[in-house]
Design a protein around this motif. Structure first.
Motif, PDB file in Angstrom:
ATOM      1  N   GLU A  61       0.826  -1.204   0.000  1.00  0.00           N
ATOM      2  CA  GLU A  61       0.000   0.000   0.000  1.00  0.00           C
ATOM      3  C   GLU A  61       0.863   1.258   0.000  1.00  0.00           C
ATOM      4  OE1 GLU A  61      -2.733  -0.127   3.203  1.00  0.00           O
ATOM      5  OE2 GLU A  61      -3.828  -1.878   2.441  1.00  0.00           O
ATOM      6  N   PHE A  62       1.961   1.228   0.743  1.00  0.00           N
ATOM      7  CA  PHE A  62       2.863   2.377   0.797  1.00  0.00           C
ATOM      8  C   PHE A  62       3.456   2.651  -0.577  1.00  0.00           C
ATOM      9  CE2 PHE A  62       7.309   3.826   1.162  1.00  0.00           C
ATOM     10  CZ  PHE A  62       7.092   5.097   1.690  1.00  0.00           C
ATOM     11  N   LEU A  63       3.942   1.573  -1.250  1.00  0.00           N
ATOM     12  CA  LEU A  63       4.510   1.742  -2.584  1.00  0.00           C
ATOM     13  C   LEU A  63       3.474   2.259  -3.572  1.00  0.00           C
ATOM     14  CD1 LEU A  63       6.681  -1.511  -2.870  1.00  0.00           C
ATOM     15  CD2 LEU A  63       7.482   0.830  -2.485  1.00  0.00           C
ATOM     16  N   ALA A  64       2.237   1.775  -3.437  1.00  0.00           N
ATOM     17  CA  ALA A  64       1.163   2.241  -4.323  1.00  0.00           C
ATOM     18  C   ALA A  64       0.893   3.732  -4.112  1.00  0.00           C
ATOM     19  CB  ALA A  64      -0.104   1.436  -4.087  1.00  0.00           C
ATOM     20  N   ASP A  65       0.960   4.188  -2.859  1.00  0.00           N
ATOM     21  CA  ASP A  65       0.740   5.606  -2.570  1.00  0.00           C
ATOM     22  C   ASP A  65       1.858   6.461  -3.161  1.00  0.00           C
ATOM     23  OD1 ASP A  65      -1.589   5.052  -1.193  1.00  0.00           O
ATOM     24  OD2 ASP A  65      -0.626   5.040   0.800  1.00  0.00           O
ATOM     25  N   VAL A  66       3.089   5.973  -3.033  1.00  0.00           N
ATOM     26  CA  VAL A  66       4.223   6.702  -3.615  1.00  0.00           C
ATOM     27  C   VAL A  66       4.094   6.759  -5.135  1.00  0.00           C
ATOM     28  CG1 VAL A  66       6.732   6.689  -3.955  1.00  0.00           C
ATOM     29  CG2 VAL A  66       5.777   6.122  -1.708  1.00  0.00           C
ATOM     30  N   ASN A  67       3.708   5.642  -5.728  1.00  0.00           N
ATOM     31  CA  ASN A  67       3.541   5.584  -7.178  1.00  0.00           C
ATOM     32  C   ASN A  67       2.461   6.546  -7.652  1.00  0.00           C
ATOM     33  OD1 ASN A  67       4.041   4.573  -9.792  1.00  0.00           O
ATOM     34  ND2 ASN A  67       2.341   3.148  -9.617  1.00  0.00           N
ATOM     35  N   ASP A  68       1.351   6.620  -6.908  1.00  0.00           N
ATOM     36  CA  ASP A  68       0.272   7.552  -7.264  1.00  0.00           C
ATOM     37  C   ASP A  68       0.753   8.995  -7.182  1.00  0.00           C
ATOM     38  OD1 ASP A  68      -1.472   5.481  -7.697  1.00  0.00           O
ATOM     39  OD2 ASP A  68      -2.413   5.595  -5.715  1.00  0.00           O
ATOM     40  N   LEU A  69       1.607   9.281  -6.210  1.00  0.00           N
ATOM     41  CA  LEU A  69       2.135  10.634  -6.058  1.00  0.00           C
ATOM     42  C   LEU A  69       3.071  10.983  -7.220  1.00  0.00           C
ATOM     43  CD1 LEU A  69       2.417  13.180  -4.291  1.00  0.00           C
ATOM     44  CD2 LEU A  69       4.327  12.045  -3.126  1.00  0.00           C
ATOM     45  N   VAL A  70       3.968  10.042  -7.556  1.00  0.00           N
ATOM     46  CA  VAL A  70       4.909  10.281  -8.651  1.00  0.00           C
ATOM     47  C   VAL A  70       4.164  10.399  -9.979  1.00  0.00           C
ATOM     48  CG1 VAL A  70       6.806   9.273  -9.984  1.00  0.00           C
ATOM     49  CG2 VAL A  70       6.839   9.155  -7.485  1.00  0.00           C
ATOM     50  N   TRP A  71       3.220   9.469 -10.195  1.00  0.00           N
ATOM     51  CA  TRP A  71       2.483   9.460 -11.454  1.00  0.00           C
ATOM     52  C   TRP A  71       1.155  10.210 -11.337  1.00  0.00           C
ATOM     53  CZ3 TRP A  71       3.721   8.609 -16.291  1.00  0.00           C
ATOM     54  CH2 TRP A  71       4.906   7.916 -16.552  1.00  0.00           C
ATOM     55  N   HIS A  72       1.227  11.380 -10.699  1.00  0.00           N
ATOM     56  CA  HIS A  72       0.069  12.275 -10.666  1.00  0.00           C
ATOM     57  C   HIS A  72      -0.242  12.702 -12.099  1.00  0.00           C
ATOM     58  CE1 HIS A  72      -2.173  16.066  -9.913  1.00  0.00           C
ATOM     59  NE2 HIS A  72      -2.580  15.436  -8.826  1.00  0.00           N
ATOM     60  N   GLU A  73      -1.478  13.071 -12.377  1.00  0.00           N
ATOM     61  CA  GLU A  73      -1.859  13.446 -13.741  1.00  0.00           C
ATOM     62  C   GLU A  73      -1.021  14.609 -14.273  1.00  0.00           C
ATOM     63  OE1 GLU A  73      -5.654  16.337 -12.561  1.00  0.00           O
ATOM     64  OE2 GLU A  73      -6.003  14.342 -13.408  1.00  0.00           O
ATOM     65  N   THR A  74      -0.408  15.361 -13.365  1.00  0.00           N
ATOM     66  CA  THR A  74       0.468  16.455 -13.797  1.00  0.00           C
ATOM     67  C   THR A  74       1.621  15.940 -14.643  1.00  0.00           C
ATOM     68  OG1 THR A  74      -0.064  17.643 -11.758  1.00  0.00           O
ATOM     69  CG2 THR A  74       1.819  18.437 -13.014  1.00  0.00           C
ATOM     70  N   LEU A  75       2.177  14.787 -14.262  1.00  0.00           N
ATOM     71  CA  LEU A  75       3.276  14.212 -15.040  1.00  0.00           C
ATOM     72  C   LEU A  75       2.805  13.791 -16.422  1.00  0.00           C
ATOM     73  CD1 LEU A  75       6.154  13.232 -15.368  1.00  0.00           C
ATOM     74  CD2 LEU A  75       5.536  11.115 -14.179  1.00  0.00           C
ATOM     75  N   VAL A  76       1.589  13.259 -16.523  1.00  0.00           N
ATOM     76  CA  VAL A  76       1.041  12.870 -17.817  1.00  0.00           C
ATOM     77  C   VAL A  76       0.933  14.087 -18.728  1.00  0.00           C
ATOM     78  CG1 VAL A  76      -0.995  11.964 -19.006  1.00  0.00           C
ATOM     79  CG2 VAL A  76      -0.215  10.902 -16.885  1.00  0.00           C
ATOM     80  N   TYR A  77       0.394  15.183 -18.187  1.00  0.00           N
ATOM     81  CA  TYR A  77       0.246  16.398 -18.990  1.00  0.00           C
ATOM     82  C   TYR A  77       1.602  17.020 -19.315  1.00  0.00           C
ATOM     83  CZ  TYR A  77      -4.659  15.975 -17.697  1.00  0.00           C
ATOM     84  OH  TYR A  77      -5.938  15.514 -17.511  1.00  0.00           O
ATOM     85  N   LEU A  78       2.550  16.882 -18.400  1.00  0.00           N
ATOM     86  CA  LEU A  78       3.897  17.394 -18.656  1.00  0.00           C
ATOM     87  C   LEU A  78       4.534  16.662 -19.833  1.00  0.00           C
ATOM     88  CD1 LEU A  78       6.365  19.132 -17.841  1.00  0.00           C
ATOM     89  CD2 LEU A  78       7.029  17.268 -16.297  1.00  0.00           C
ATOM     90  N   CYS A  79       4.395  15.335 -19.861  1.00  0.00           N
ATOM     91  CA  CYS A  79       4.961  14.541 -20.951  1.00  0.00           C
ATOM     92  C   CYS A  79       4.336  14.914 -22.297  1.00  0.00           C
ATOM     93  CB  CYS A  79       4.748  13.050 -20.685  1.00  0.00           C
ATOM     94  SG  CYS A  79       5.645  12.409 -19.256  1.00  0.00           S
ATOM     95  N   LEU A  80       3.001  15.005 -22.328  1.00  0.00           N
ATOM     96  CA  LEU A  80       2.310  15.350 -23.564  1.00  0.00           C
ATOM     97  C   LEU A  80       2.593  16.799 -23.963  1.00  0.00           C
ATOM     98  CD1 LEU A  80      -1.155  13.640 -22.924  1.00  0.00           C
ATOM     99  CD2 LEU A  80       0.618  12.874 -24.510  1.00  0.00           C
ATOM    100  N   GLY A  81       2.546  17.700 -22.995  1.00  0.00           N
ATOM    101  CA  GLY A  81       2.772  19.112 -23.294  1.00  0.00           C
ATOM    102  C   GLY A  81       4.180  19.383 -23.782  1.00  0.00           C
ATOM    103  N   ALA A  82       5.165  18.733 -23.153  1.00  0.00           N
ATOM    104  CA  ALA A  82       6.553  18.908 -23.596  1.00  0.00           C
ATOM    105  C   ALA A  82       6.723  18.396 -25.011  1.00  0.00           C
ATOM    106  CB  ALA A  82       7.502  18.178 -22.640  1.00  0.00           C
ATOM    107  N   GLY A  83       6.073  17.274 -25.338  1.00  0.00           N
ATOM    108  CA  GLY A  83       6.159  16.737 -26.692  1.00  0.00           C
ATOM    109  C   GLY A  83       5.574  17.681 -27.723  1.00  0.00           C
ATOM    110  N   VAL A  84       4.439  18.301 -27.395  1.00  0.00           N
ATOM    111  CA  VAL A  84       3.833  19.282 -28.302  1.00  0.00           C
ATOM    112  C   VAL A  84       4.770  20.473 -28.488  1.00  0.00           C
ATOM    113  CG1 VAL A  84       1.933  20.934 -28.584  1.00  0.00           C
ATOM    114  CG2 VAL A  84       1.459  18.625 -27.758  1.00  0.00           C
ATOM    115  N   TYR A  85       5.314  20.965 -27.385  1.00  0.00           N
ATOM    116  CA  TYR A  85       6.197  22.136 -27.445  1.00  0.00           C
ATOM    117  C   TYR A  85       7.451  21.854 -28.267  1.00  0.00           C
ATOM    118  CZ  TYR A  85       9.379  25.792 -25.841  1.00  0.00           C
ATOM    119  OH  TYR A  85      10.275  26.826 -25.793  1.00  0.00           O
TER     120      TYR A  85
END
Length: 517
Positions: free
Chosen positions: A3-27
């Motif tokens: 459960e602890f690892l899952a919580d850390v993973n959710d924090l790292v892979w917040h939707e902000t990172l998804v948008y950062l990856c897509l947005g950086a690619g567009v830019y």
């Protein structure tokens, strides 16, 4: 702990990172005038051609080293997971992140070439995000902060590549072999360790040679056989394409509730597979012997296409065309089944390689498990080897000049002895991963990928300008009918010390000028 690892993973892979990856690619796509489209013919030409020397590897070998890290369990188990938890539409978002990520890969890999260095122990070329993050702005007021940033990235990469990610690959490989042939996971672990020890102790050259032979073979065989099955179900292709797009945008009512999951899992597994923006590609790119950094940037951009548009798509169409999939609610196999493909998956089949194994069984009844086991053996083995190379590169960076210091009472230098410790640690990681359950292994792997992506994408957004200078210079020289040669001084690119002292025309260091007495 789970459960602890899952919580850390959710924090790292917040939707902000998804948008950062897509947005950086567009830019990056807009800034480079969509280099990933304009330069496809040049990418293919450079991929098949390359200079090399005792210090470097050819462009093709660097490409296969990069693909060795990209092509792994993510191309089989990762695609199946994306479809299971994000729906068929996740495949579209894998394509999207690959198309946009090709421009990201160009930027990071060109920077990797510009700011590469020679290994103080072996003389081989080394480079990667840690090198350009700590070097590119060393003439500015931000020098100290960026140097620390580079060391943080190196430490995170050493942790991810040396301990977290290898266990995911060995776990998938051991599980597939156990399922197909009943092999003990301990025996798989021992066999894997023996092969890995032989290759990684041989250094960069042996790694490049191994990858240049194995990677093209395994990729072509896998794609061809997957396409045979897809073509056997050719009548289903229009419906599959329609399903992918309707699921990707929530048009299909069955998938409307999980459109966010489609984006998340498509981007998450897309980056896990093709690694665009994660910062792994620049390590292999820096090892290449080329006359201009943009050459390897273009080659590595094409590697993203090979991984996702070819290999991942082959897996996705294989699974969808045969109906060997289930889509679950709540991003968990414990959730309700939203859609069952063709009702051919065995009851209780685990999400992962079983999807592809069942799909292959439609062509060779009973042979699917064996073929996927063999494919994963090749895919995962080369990926672990690439992980080791990247871990070693960052270890060398962290050690710096201390790598050459002789250790009293112990034969060898600090660098050679710590390298032996790293080799032992990665072999231990492989062993533990092979005999462990999959859940924690995948979670740890996702954490490693996410942390690297956060650090690297922010870094290349800050440092991007030299990559564009290199691209415009390369294209200008090509228009003049020249074989482009790189000179950072004329382009006002600072701190590219390797290139300042290197003559790309001869492939040798410049001779120091002497003043007549």
């Amino acid at each position: 702990m789970t459960e602890f690892l899952a919580d850390v993973n959710d924090l790292v892979w917040h939707e902000t990172l998804v948008y950062l990856c897509l947005g950086a690619g567009v830019y990056f796509s807009v800034r480079s005038r969509f280099v990933q489209v304009r330069q496809i013919p040049e990418m293919v030409r450079l991929m098949l051609k390359g200079e090399k020397s005792p210090s470097g590897v050819s462009s093709f070998q660097a490409l296969t080293m990069s693909l060795a890290g990209r092509v792994g369990t993510g191309n089989i188990a990762g695609v199946a997971t994306a479809i299971a938890f994000g729906g068929p539409g996740a495949l579209f978002w894998m394509w999207a992140v690959a198309f946009l990520g090709a421009s990201t890969s160009f930027v990071e890999c060109t920077l990797g070439q510009i700011y590469k260095d020679r290994d103080k122990l072996t003389g081989e070329y080394r480079g990667g995000p840690a090198y350009y993050l700590s070097t590119a702005l060393s003439h500015t007021a931000a020098a100290g902060a960026m140097k620390v940033y580079g060391y943080i990235f190196a430490a995170v990469t050493l942790l991810a590549m040396g301990l977290l990610l290898p266990s995911v690959q060995s776990n998938s490989m051991a599980s597939a072999m156990n399922s197909a042939w009943g092999f003990s996971k301990w025996w798989v672990a021992v066999g894997t360790v023996i092969v890995l020890a032989f290759v990684i102790i041989g250094g960069v050259k042996r790694i490049a040679t191994f990858a240049s032979i194995v990677v093209p073979f395994m990729a072509v065989v896998y794609i061809v056989l997957a396409l045979i099955i897809v073509l056997m179900n050719a009548a289903e292709i229009p419906a599959i394409i329609s399903l992918i797009f309707s699921s990707a945008f929530g048009v299909d009512s069955a998938f409307g509730a999980i459109i966010g999951s489609a984006v998340m899992w498509g981007v998450k597994r897309g980056i896990y597979s093709n690694e665009a923006g994660q910062g792994t590609g620049p390590h292999a790119a820096a090892a290449a012997e080329v006359s201009h950094p943009a050459k390897q940037g273009l080659v590595q951009a094409f590697a993203v296409y090979i991984d996702t548009l070819f290999i991942c798509s082959a897996t996705g169409f294989l699974i969808l065309s045969t109906g060997a999939y289930r889509v679950f609610e709540g991003e968990s196999a414990d959730g309700a089944v939203i859609r069952e493909g063709g009702n051919i998956l065995p009851a209780g089949a685990e999400v992962g390689p079983a999807f592809a194994q069942t799909g292959f069984d439609t062509l060779w009844s009973g042979a699917g498990a064996s073929f996927i086991a063999v494919s994963l053996a090749f895919f995962c083995m080369t990926t672990i080897i690439a992980y080791y190379y990247m871990a070693e590169t960052n270890l060398r960076f962290l050690l710096g000049r201390a790598a050459t210091i002789e250790v009293p009472l112990i034969r060898g230098t600090v660098g050679s002895n710590t390298t032996m410790v790293l080799q032992a640690l990665i072999l231990v990681s492989v062993t533990i991963g092979a005999i462990s359950t999959a859940t924690d292994a995948w979670t740890l792997g996702d954490i490693g990928v996410g942390l690297m992506a956060w650090l690297n994408i922010i870094g290349i957004i800050i440092l991007q300008q030299p990559a564009y200078k290199a691209l415009w210079d390369y294209e200008k020289q090509k228009k003049q009918g020249l074989d482009p040669m790189f000179d950072p001084i004329t382009l006002d690119i600072r701190n590219a010390s390797f290139w300042e002292n290197y003559d790309p025309a001869t492939g040798k260091d410049k001779q120091p000028t002497t003043t007549p007495a």
